[in-house]
Design a protein around this motif. Sequence first.
Motif, PDB file in Angstrom:
ATOM      1  N   LEU A 216       0.987  -1.338   0.175  1.00  0.00           N
ATOM      2  CA  LEU A 216      -0.118   0.071   0.094  1.00  0.00           C
ATOM      3  C   LEU A 216       0.861   1.119   0.030  1.00  0.00           C
ATOM      4  N   ALA A 217       1.619   1.024   0.842  1.00  0.00           N
ATOM      5  CA  ALA A 217       2.653   2.205   1.208  1.00  0.00           C
ATOM      6  C   ALA A 217       3.700   2.739  -0.096  1.00  0.00           C
ATOM      7  N   ASP A 218       3.980   1.644  -0.927  1.00  0.00           N
ATOM      8  CA  ASP A 218       4.638   1.983  -2.091  1.00  0.00           C
ATOM      9  C   ASP A 218       4.014   1.774  -3.388  1.00  0.00           C
ATOM     10  N   SER A 219       2.776   2.162  -4.084  1.00  0.00           N
ATOM     11  CA  SER A 219       1.758   2.281  -4.813  1.00  0.00           C
ATOM     12  C   SER A 219       1.329   3.610  -4.611  1.00  0.00           C
ATOM     13  N   GLU A 220       2.139   3.830  -6.485  1.00  0.00           N
ATOM     14  CA  GLU A 220       2.056   5.128  -6.170  1.00  0.00           C
ATOM     15  C   GLU A 220       0.598   5.941  -6.529  1.00  0.00           C
ATOM     16  N   ALA A 221       0.062   5.134  -6.992  1.00  0.00           N
ATOM     17  CA  ALA A 221      -1.601   5.936  -7.143  1.00  0.00           C
ATOM     18  C   ALA A 221      -1.773   6.487  -5.802  1.00  0.00           C
ATOM     19  N   ILE A 222      -1.237   5.345  -4.695  1.00  0.00           N
ATOM     20  CA  ILE A 222      -2.466   5.902  -3.419  1.00  0.00           C
ATOM     21  C   ILE A 222      -0.904   6.972  -2.861  1.00  0.00           C
ATOM     22  N   GLN A 223       0.030   6.426  -3.152  1.00  0.00           N
ATOM     23  CA  GLN A 223       0.740   7.755  -2.676  1.00  0.00           C
ATOM     24  C   GLN A 223       0.398   9.205  -3.302  1.00  0.00           C
ATOM     25  N   ASN A 224      -0.499   8.876  -4.376  1.00  0.00           N
ATOM     26  CA  ASN A 224      -1.214   9.906  -5.424  1.00  0.00           C
ATOM     27  C   ASN A 224      -2.537  10.632  -3.854  1.00  0.00           C
ATOM     28  N   TYR A 225      -3.332   9.517  -3.927  1.00  0.00           N
ATOM     29  CA  TYR A 225      -4.116  10.291  -2.978  1.00  0.00           C
ATOM     30  C   TYR A 225      -4.201  10.202  -2.050  1.00  0.00           C
ATOM     31  N   MET A 226      -3.047   9.451  -1.340  1.00  0.00           N
ATOM     32  CA  MET A 226      -3.240  10.135   0.714  1.00  0.00           C
ATOM     33  C   MET A 226      -2.123  11.794  -0.219  1.00  0.00           C
ATOM     34  N   VAL A 227      -2.056  12.554  -0.870  1.00  0.00           N
ATOM     35  CA  VAL A 227      -1.780  14.453  -1.029  1.00  0.00           C
ATOM     36  C   VAL A 227      -2.985  14.342  -0.957  1.00  0.00           C
ATOM     37  N   TYR A 228      -3.999  14.196  -1.526  1.00  0.00           N
ATOM     38  CA  TYR A 228      -5.511  14.585  -1.672  1.00  0.00           C
ATOM     39  C   TYR A 228      -6.626  14.145   0.104  1.00  0.00           C
ATOM     40  N   VAL A 229      -5.869  13.019   0.904  1.00  0.00           N
ATOM     41  CA  VAL A 229      -5.370  12.780   2.488  1.00  0.00           C
ATOM     42  C   VAL A 229      -5.770  14.166   3.226  1.00  0.00           C
ATOM     43  N   ASN A 230      -4.266  14.037   2.945  1.00  0.00           N
ATOM     44  CA  ASN A 230      -3.450  15.582   3.589  1.00  0.00           C
ATOM     45  C   ASN A 230      -3.831  16.675   3.231  1.00  0.00           C
ATOM     46  N   VAL A 231      -4.016  16.960   2.473  1.00  0.00           N
ATOM     47  CA  VAL A 231      -4.561  18.200   1.863  1.00  0.00           C
ATOM     48  C   VAL A 231      -6.037  18.576   1.763  1.00  0.00           C
ATOM     49  N   TYR A 232      -7.112  18.064   1.596  1.00  0.00           N
ATOM     50  CA  TYR A 232      -8.713  17.957   1.923  1.00  0.00           C
ATOM     51  C   TYR A 232      -9.046  17.401   2.704  1.00  0.00           C
ATOM     52  N   GLY A 233      -8.548  15.989   3.238  1.00  0.00           N
ATOM     53  CA  GLY A 233      -9.399  15.663   4.151  1.00  0.00           C
ATOM     54  C   GLY A 233     -10.080  13.662   3.964  1.00  0.00           C
ATOM     55  N   LEU A 234     -10.073  13.615   3.088  1.00  0.00           N
ATOM     56  CA  LEU A 234      -9.897  11.766   2.191  1.00  0.00           C
ATOM     57  C   LEU A 234     -10.073  11.212   3.235  1.00  0.00           C
TER      58      LEU A 234
END
Length: 262
Positions: A216-234
């Motif tokens: 999960l941590a190595d997935s580039e797609a999930i790394q991109n999703y985590m940006v939205y988690v940290n910025v917008y609260g997903l």
Amino acid sequence: MSNSADSQGTGSTGAGPARKNGFRPVRVLTVGVFALAGLLFFTSFNTAKGTDIRSDDNLLKLSDLIQERSRKNKDLDESNASTRDQNEKLAERDDGSSKAQDDKLTGLEKDAGTHKLTGKAITVTLNDAPPNATAKLPGYPEPQPDYLVIHQQDLQAVVNALWQGGAQGIKVMDQRLISTSAVRCVGNTLILQGRVYSPPYKIQAIGDPAKMQKALADSEAIQNYMVYVNVYGLGWKVTEDGTVTLPGYSGTVDLHYAKPVG
């Protein structure tokens, strides 16, 4: 005031006087526009059948229909699973097969995901951001509505990463995934194997917890999703569940495909 046809009739071109009651393209065009407008009005009325076609009532009826069909599909899945269990018990009485053949069949059924699976598991939970979310970090734009909801690629990224991390079996919401399962989103709802779900979405996988979390941590797609988690609260949450049992897949295993005509 004289019209253009009268002016042309008195000019020096030598042409005869214009016909005051002659053919006028402008009048014909005007009549055609009104006729077309009438046709469109009639068509709209006939389509709406006297109802307000802009009303939300029609959308609510469609939503109710989808939910009802989803409940029926769930009932059919449960009935299909019960019938399958009965058939397997009858077949096990005396099917004339050898132990080696039975062991091979059991292995195939395990790989197909039609039997229960027990082991250590993790659960990944995805959720929409609050509707009034704003950018939490400087340098990022204020969110568009599209930024605040879970998308199909987010769910698919989690499923793919878990398989990559060696997951032996995966359950999305209350359904076991098999090789032909397709995770699809329409709007902010998930459609999985004929049934409809709303967030939060829970994905549970059995396997080595450490390896799956690393994937999960190595997935580039999930790394991109985590940006939205940290910025917008997903929403994003990963938990270790200990030993759990995933249900077997209970839907149909028939393959449906297009056939050429003629």
